[in-house]
Design a protein around this motif. Structure first.
Motif, PDB file in Angstrom:
ATOM      1  N   ALA A  45      45.222 -28.363  48.813  1.00 31.04           N
ATOM      2  CA  ALA A  45      45.411 -29.606  48.069  1.00 31.04           C
ATOM      3  C   ALA A  45      44.364 -29.782  46.986  1.00 31.04           C
ATOM      4  O   ALA A  45      44.497 -30.652  46.135  1.00 31.04           O
ATOM      5  CB  ALA A  45      45.367 -30.801  49.030  1.00 31.04           C
ATOM      6  N   VAL A  46      43.318 -28.940  47.022  1.00 32.74           N
ATOM      7  CA  VAL A  46      42.218 -29.052  46.070  1.00 32.74           C
ATOM      8  C   VAL A  46      42.014 -27.721  45.358  1.00 32.74           C
ATOM      9  O   VAL A  46      41.998 -26.662  45.986  1.00 32.74           O
ATOM     10  CB  VAL A  46      40.911 -29.467  46.793  1.00 32.74           C
ATOM     11  CG1 VAL A  46      39.754 -29.513  45.813  1.00 32.74           C
ATOM     12  CG2 VAL A  46      41.078 -30.791  47.484  1.00 32.74           C
ATOM     13  N   MET A  85      45.715 -34.270  40.078  1.00 30.70           N
ATOM     14  CA  MET A  85      44.393 -34.021  39.504  1.00 30.70           C
ATOM     15  C   MET A  85      43.475 -33.312  40.501  1.00 30.70           C
ATOM     16  O   MET A  85      42.668 -32.466  40.121  1.00 30.70           O
ATOM     17  CB  MET A  85      43.799 -35.347  39.034  1.00 30.70           C
ATOM     18  CG  MET A  85      44.581 -35.922  37.848  1.00 30.70           C
ATOM     19  SD  MET A  85      44.337 -37.700  37.614  1.00 30.70           S
ATOM     20  CE  MET A  85      42.646 -37.718  37.039  1.00 30.70           C
ATOM     21  N   ALA A  86      43.607 -33.652  41.771  1.00 30.39           N
ATOM     22  CA  ALA A  86      42.807 -32.982  42.789  1.00 30.39           C
ATOM     23  C   ALA A  86      43.206 -31.519  42.933  1.00 30.39           C
ATOM     24  O   ALA A  86      42.377 -30.668  43.249  1.00 30.39           O
ATOM     25  CB  ALA A  86      42.973 -33.691  44.133  1.00 30.39           C
ATOM     26  N   ALA A  87      44.481 -31.213  42.696  1.00 30.49           N
ATOM     27  CA  ALA A  87      44.973 -29.842  42.868  1.00 30.49           C
ATOM     28  C   ALA A  87      44.527 -28.910  41.756  1.00 30.49           C
ATOM     29  O   ALA A  87      44.594 -27.684  41.911  1.00 30.49           O
ATOM     30  CB  ALA A  87      46.497 -29.849  42.948  1.00 30.49           C
ATOM     31  N   LEU A  88      44.052 -29.462  40.629  1.00 35.71           N
ATOM     32  CA  LEU A  88      43.670 -28.625  39.495  1.00 35.71           C
ATOM     33  C   LEU A  88      42.374 -27.867  39.759  1.00 35.71           C
ATOM     34  O   LEU A  88      41.381 -28.432  40.232  1.00 35.71           O
ATOM     35  CB  LEU A  88      43.483 -29.475  38.244  1.00 35.71           C
ATOM     36  CG  LEU A  88      44.729 -30.111  37.631  1.00 35.71           C
ATOM     37  CD1 LEU A  88      44.320 -30.995  36.464  1.00 35.71           C
ATOM     38  CD2 LEU A  88      45.719 -29.045  37.184  1.00 35.71           C
ATOM     39  N   ARG A  89      42.390 -26.598  39.415  1.00 30.97           N
ATOM     40  CA  ARG A  89      41.149 -25.833  39.389  1.00 30.97           C
ATOM     41  C   ARG A  89      40.302 -26.300  38.203  1.00 30.97           C
ATOM     42  O   ARG A  89      40.806 -26.937  37.283  1.00 30.97           O
ATOM     43  CB  ARG A  89      41.447 -24.346  39.216  1.00 30.97           C
ATOM     44  CG  ARG A  89      42.226 -23.716  40.363  1.00 30.97           C
ATOM     45  CD  ARG A  89      42.450 -22.230  40.094  1.00 30.97           C
ATOM     46  NE  ARG A  89      43.127 -21.601  41.221  1.00 30.97           N
ATOM     47  CZ  ARG A  89      44.247 -20.910  41.137  1.00 30.97           C
ATOM     48  NH1 ARG A  89      44.838 -20.771  39.956  1.00 30.97           N
ATOM     49  NH2 ARG A  89      44.786 -20.351  42.203  1.00 30.97           N
ATOM     50  N   VAL A  90      39.021 -25.980  38.228  1.00 28.04           N
ATOM     51  CA  VAL A  90      38.187 -26.243  37.057  1.00 28.04           C
ATOM     52  C   VAL A  90      38.791 -25.491  35.875  1.00 28.04           C
ATOM     53  O   VAL A  90      39.107 -24.306  35.979  1.00 28.04           O
ATOM     54  CB  VAL A  90      36.732 -25.812  37.310  1.00 28.04           C
ATOM     55  CG1 VAL A  90      35.925 -25.898  36.018  1.00 28.04           C
ATOM     56  CG2 VAL A  90      36.105 -26.669  38.386  1.00 28.04           C
TER      57      VAL A  90
END
Length: 340
Positions: A106-107, A244-249
């Motif tokens: 999820a992150v 937004m939490a699922a996005l990688r840097v």
């Protein structure tokens, strides 16, 4: 490049701009998108998805939609890319559980997320779905045909105050009380079953002078009922933090809204994300001081005149985009006397 086959009944809005905004995240490691994961959380007929799959031959796409007929159409449209797509039947606020079910976290697990909100032209064009006030049809408006609540249920069973609240809150209808009162009086004689019956009552409730301006008199009522039936605004409030939490840097999110209520939610969440150094209601705790984001658009971007002429649905679009950037490092703890 063409936006996709017209016989699928859907021309994707701002497709080229979507590619421009998301491409840097998708090509982070390889120019063809190899290893990149894009979530199209509102897959619809697959117009945007097809564009991305053609332009990035190494891309992996996860498509979400609550509408099984949309998934069938998208599966047909995207058949040439079958080995690179995974389609999931769920609302867009089911993004985190969907990723978990597929074995992703999820992150920090995907490179891009696309949300093209609202009702699609495909759904509007199918009269039997009851979304369009210009076509007579059963009073339905469900994006997921298996859910129990329909527009007819709301119109025929909610009390006058609740109806007025829905019309004012979700349709910003200034004659909400008049319309609700007339609906309640009309249904005392016979329940509403069709869109044309509702259109007639709304038309009668709105003063003649007001009917001559602002588009079709039933437009706001139908918008309000559709949002209420499909719980669209609460779904959006849940979907944005999860996406937004699922996005990688380095990952990016693009959202296209078509009415002011949706766009206000997106604007507020994105503004908070850019300004805040602490988690913004994300479903999980992230390391450090929380995620950091930067805006990729100056306010809301609009379609240009050429696209609006080519695709009238694009006239209402408001596009906003963010990129996830490095969160701040934890402050260093100074070791002094007595520290071990």
């Amino acid at each position: 490049m063409a936006d996709g086959p017209k016989d699928f009944g859907h021309v994707p809005v701002l497709a080229r701009r979507c590619v421009e905004l998301l491409a840097p995240a998708l090509t982070w490691h390889h120019p063809d998108g190899s290893g990149a994961i894009l979530v199209d959380a509102t897959l619809g007929a697959g117009g945007h998805a097809e564009r991305f799959l053609r332009e990035f031959p190494g891309l992996r796409l996860i498509g979400l939609d609550r509408d099984p007929s949309a998934l069938d159409i998208a599966r047909d449209r995207l058949a040439p890319f079958a080995e690179r797509i995974t389609l999931v039947r769920t609302r867009y606020d089911g993004l985190a559980p969907a990723l978990a079910e597929l074995g992703y976290g999820a992150v920090e697990s995907v490179d891009g997320v696309l949300l093209d909100l609202g009702v699609s032209s495909m759904q509007l064009d199918r009269a039997e779905r009851g979304f369009a006030y210009a076509k007579d049809a059963p009073l339905d408006m469900r994006m997921d045909p298996d859910q129990p609540l329909t527009a007819a249920d709301i119109v025929n069973t909610y009390d006058e105050a609740a109806l007025a609240d829905i019309l004012q809150r979700y349709g910003e209808e200034r004659f909400a009380r008049r319309i609700a009162g007339r609906i309640v009086r009309q249904r005392a004689h016979a329940p509403f079953t069709s869109t044309s019956e509702l259109v007639a009552v709304v038309y009668q409730a709105i003063p003649a002078a007001a009917r001559r301006t602002g588009g079709h008199p039933a437009k706001r009522t139908f918008q309000a009922l559709r949002i209420a039936v499909n719980d669209e605004l609460d779904s959006l409030r849940g979907a944005l933090p999860a996406a937004m939490a699922a996005l990688r840097v380095g990952g990016r999110i693009v959202v296209m809204a078509y009415q002011s209520l949706e766009d206000r939610i997106v604007k507020r969440v994105f503004a908070d994300a850019v300004a805040s150094r602490t988690p913004i209601g994300l479903p999980v705790e992230l390391p450090g001081h929380g995620p950091r984001f930067r805006s990729l658009t100056h306010g809301a971007e609009r379609a240009d005149a050429a696209e609006m002429q080519r695709n009238p649905r694009s006239a209402a679009v408001r596009m906003r985009a963010l990129q996830r950037i490095e969160h701040e490092a934890e402050p260093q703890h100074a070791i002094g006397k007595g520290d071990s």
